[in-house]
Design a protein around this motif. Structure first.
Motif, mmCIF file in Angstrom:
data_model
loop_
_atom_site.group_PDB
_atom_site.id
_atom_site.type_symbol
_atom_site.label_atom_id
_atom_site.label_comp_id
_atom_site.label_asym_id
_atom_site.label_seq_id
_atom_site.Cartn_x
_atom_site.Cartn_y
_atom_site.Cartn_z
ATOM 1 N N LEU A 198 -22.380 29.663 14.971
ATOM 2 C CA LEU A 198 -22.856 29.276 16.302
ATOM 3 C C LEU A 198 -23.920 30.238 16.827
ATOM 4 N N GLU A 199 -23.726 31.510 16.540
ATOM 5 C CA GLU A 199 -24.706 32.506 16.981
ATOM 6 C C GLU A 199 -26.053 32.285 16.281
ATOM 7 N N LEU A 200 -26.009 31.990 14.983
ATOM 8 C CA LEU A 200 -27.240 31.713 14.238
ATOM 9 C C LEU A 200 -27.909 30.430 14.727
ATOM 10 N N LEU A 201 -27.080 29.415 15.019
ATOM 11 C CA LEU A 201 -27.622 28.154 15.525
ATOM 12 C C LEU A 201 -28.282 28.348 16.889
ATOM 13 N N ALA A 202 -27.693 29.189 17.729
ATOM 14 C CA ALA A 202 -28.266 29.451 19.055
ATOM 15 C C ALA A 202 -29.644 30.099 18.940
ATOM 16 N N LYS A 203 -29.770 31.028 18.005
ATOM 17 C CA LYS A 203 -31.065 31.702 17.822
ATOM 18 C C LYS A 203 -32.084 30.743 17.184
ATOM 19 N N LEU A 204 -31.592 29.898 16.264
ATOM 20 C CA LEU A 204 -32.483 28.907 15.666
ATOM 21 C C LEU A 204 -32.968 27.911 16.720
ATOM 22 N N LYS A 205 -32.076 27.531 17.627
ATOM 23 C CA LYS A 205 -32.467 26.608 18.701
ATOM 24 C C LYS A 205 -33.564 27.224 19.562
ATOM 25 N N ALA A 230 -45.129 18.908 15.039
ATOM 26 C CA ALA A 230 -44.265 20.088 14.988
ATOM 27 C C ALA A 230 -43.481 20.225 16.292
ATOM 28 N N SER A 231 -44.144 19.934 17.408
ATOM 29 C CA SER A 231 -43.501 20.002 18.715
ATOM 30 C C SER A 231 -42.306 19.053 18.786
ATOM 31 N N LEU A 232 -42.507 17.810 18.368
ATOM 32 C CA LEU A 232 -41.441 16.814 18.429
ATOM 33 C C LEU A 232 -40.316 17.117 17.443
ATOM 34 N N TYR A 233 -40.672 17.616 16.260
ATOM 35 C CA TYR A 233 -39.640 17.995 15.288
ATOM 36 C C TYR A 233 -38.818 19.183 15.807
ATOM 37 N N GLY A 234 -39.492 20.113 16.465
ATOM 38 C CA GLY A 234 -38.781 21.241 17.070
ATOM 39 C C GLY A 234 -37.813 20.767 18.140
ATOM 40 N N TRP A 235 -38.252 19.810 18.939
ATOM 41 C CA TRP A 235 -37.410 19.243 19.996
ATOM 42 C C TRP A 235 -36.207 18.514 19.406
ATOM 43 N N ALA A 236 -36.465 17.729 18.357
ATOM 44 C CA ALA A 236 -35.381 17.003 17.704
ATOM 45 C C ALA A 236 -34.354 17.976 17.119
ATOM 46 N N VAL A 260 -35.847 29.318 18.637
ATOM 47 C CA VAL A 260 -37.093 29.253 17.851
ATOM 48 C C VAL A 260 -37.654 27.832 17.860
ATOM 49 N N LEU A 261 -36.766 26.846 17.640
ATOM 50 C CA LEU A 261 -37.206 25.451 17.593
ATOM 51 C C LEU A 261 -37.769 24.998 18.945
ATOM 52 N N MET A 262 -37.142 25.428 20.035
ATOM 53 C CA MET A 262 -37.647 25.050 21.352
ATOM 54 C C MET A 262 -38.966 25.763 21.663
ATOM 55 N N ALA A 263 -39.137 26.969 21.131
ATOM 56 C CA ALA A 263 -40.420 27.658 21.285
ATOM 57 C C ALA A 263 -41.514 26.897 20.534
ATOM 58 N N ILE A 264 -41.175 26.360 19.357
ATOM 59 C CA ILE A 264 -42.122 25.527 18.601
ATOM 60 C C ILE A 264 -42.466 24.268 19.387
ATOM 61 N N TYR A 265 -41.437 23.690 19.997
ATOM 62 C CA TYR A 265 -41.636 22.478 20.804
ATOM 63 C C TYR A 265 -42.629 22.738 21.937
ATOM 64 N N PHE A 266 -42.375 23.774 22.711
ATOM 65 C CA PHE A 266 -43.257 24.072 23.839
ATOM 66 C C PHE A 266 -44.612 24.615 23.381
ATOM 67 N N GLY A 267 -44.606 25.390 22.274
ATOM 68 C CA GLY A 267 -45.865 25.917 21.744
ATOM 69 C C GLY A 267 -46.787 24.802 21.273
ATOM 70 N N GLY A 268 -46.219 23.838 20.548
ATOM 71 C CA GLY A 268 -47.012 22.685 20.116
ATOM 72 C C GLY A 268 -47.541 21.901 21.294
ATOM 73 N N ARG A 297 -43.503 28.372 28.702
ATOM 74 C CA ARG A 297 -42.175 28.037 28.204
ATOM 75 C C ARG A 297 -41.868 28.541 26.793
ATOM 76 N N PRO A 298 -42.854 28.662 25.876
ATOM 77 C CA PRO A 298 -42.507 29.221 24.564
ATOM 78 C C PRO A 298 -41.897 30.618 24.657
ATOM 79 N N LEU A 299 -42.491 31.459 25.515
ATOM 80 C CA LEU A 299 -41.969 32.816 25.707
ATOM 81 C C LEU A 299 -40.587 32.770 26.353
ATOM 82 N N GLU A 300 -40.414 31.851 27.292
ATOM 83 C CA GLU A 300 -39.118 31.698 27.954
ATOM 84 C C GLU A 300 -38.041 31.287 26.946
ATOM 85 N N SER A 301 -38.402 30.416 26.006
ATOM 86 C CA SER A 301 -37.442 29.962 24.996
ATOM 87 C C SER A 301 -37.043 31.092 24.054
#
Length: 227
Positions: A75-82, A116-122, A84-92, A53-57
């Motif tokens: 919005l475009e920057l937020l989408a890309k940040l999301k 880090a995983s939970l903070y990424g998810w939040a 990254v954050l979801m990749a951190i979530y799944f990576g953790g 899932r990190p790669l998928e994110s």
């Protein structure tokens, strides 16, 4: 048929197990016992479904690293940040799974990865709330010079889309609150966190469940009025 299609998806099985996990959390109320053991074992079983899932994110960024000029820059920057954050979530989450599988033994690394995983998810969920609010504002705001009849007709036409974004908004909000509870940033009881988890997982299952066949032509008009 719909149930089978749902269960054929790894994400569908993951979210179904998530529902079981949070139901167990709600019943156990954080107290040791058999139900608590069920919660822990189901939580561990879910992690297998998330290995890639990190790669998928990150795939949206990999496929399209440039900014889309058709969308607002924020919005475009937020989408890309999301992403990254979801990749951190799944990576953790993957690191925690590796520790449970006996591959990693570093307890400090595991605890940091879990946080880090939970903070990424939040963070990803908060971005989801912001994005959905913007989408809803665009769909429901009255345009300059738009008369009432035209405005109401546009709302009716966009009814299904508005409902979808409302559902995504509620889902993102509940997920953000669930992450806050799991991080223990608020003094919530395990049953409160468990209930948030049940709601978030049930919404996930609902959104992943295959759509039912469209109604017959004769009833399409009346169905649109209800929607």
């Amino acid at each position: 048929m719909g149930v089978q299609q749902f269960l054929d998806k790894s994400d569908g099985r993951d979210k179904l197990l998530a529902t079981v996990q949070y139901v167990a959390m709600f019943i156990s109320a954080g107290q040791p016992g058999d139900v608590k053991k069920v919660q822990a074992s189901v939580a561990a079983a879910r992690k297998v479904f998330r290995i890639m899932r990190p790669l998928e994110s990150l795939n949206p960024i990999i496929q399209n690293p440039t900014l889309n000029s058709n969308r607002p820059l924020v919005l475009e920057l937020l989408a890309k940040l999301k992403s990254v954050l979801m990749a951190i979530y799944f990576g953790g989450d993957n690191i925690v799974w590796a520790s449970q599988a006996g591959i990693l033994q570093n307890k400090t690394l595991i605890l940091r990865a879990q946080k880090a995983s939970l903070y990424g998810w939040a963070g990803g969920s908060v971005i989801g709330v912001i994005t959905e609010l913007h989408e809803l504002q665009g769909l429901t705001a009255r345009r300059v010079g738009e008369v009432e009849e035209v405005y109401q007709a546009r709302l009716e036409k966009n009814g299904a889309e508005i409902t979808r974004h409302l559902l995504l908004l509620v889902h993102s909000l509940v997920q953000a609150l669930l992450a806050v509870g799991l991080l223990e940033l608020r003094p919530w009881k395990p049953r409160t966190v468990g209930m948030l988890g049940i709601i978030a997982s049930a919404l996930n299952c609902y959104m992943l469940f295959p759509a039912l066949p469209a109604p017959a032509k004769a009833s399409t008009k009346s169905f649109a009025k209800v929607a």
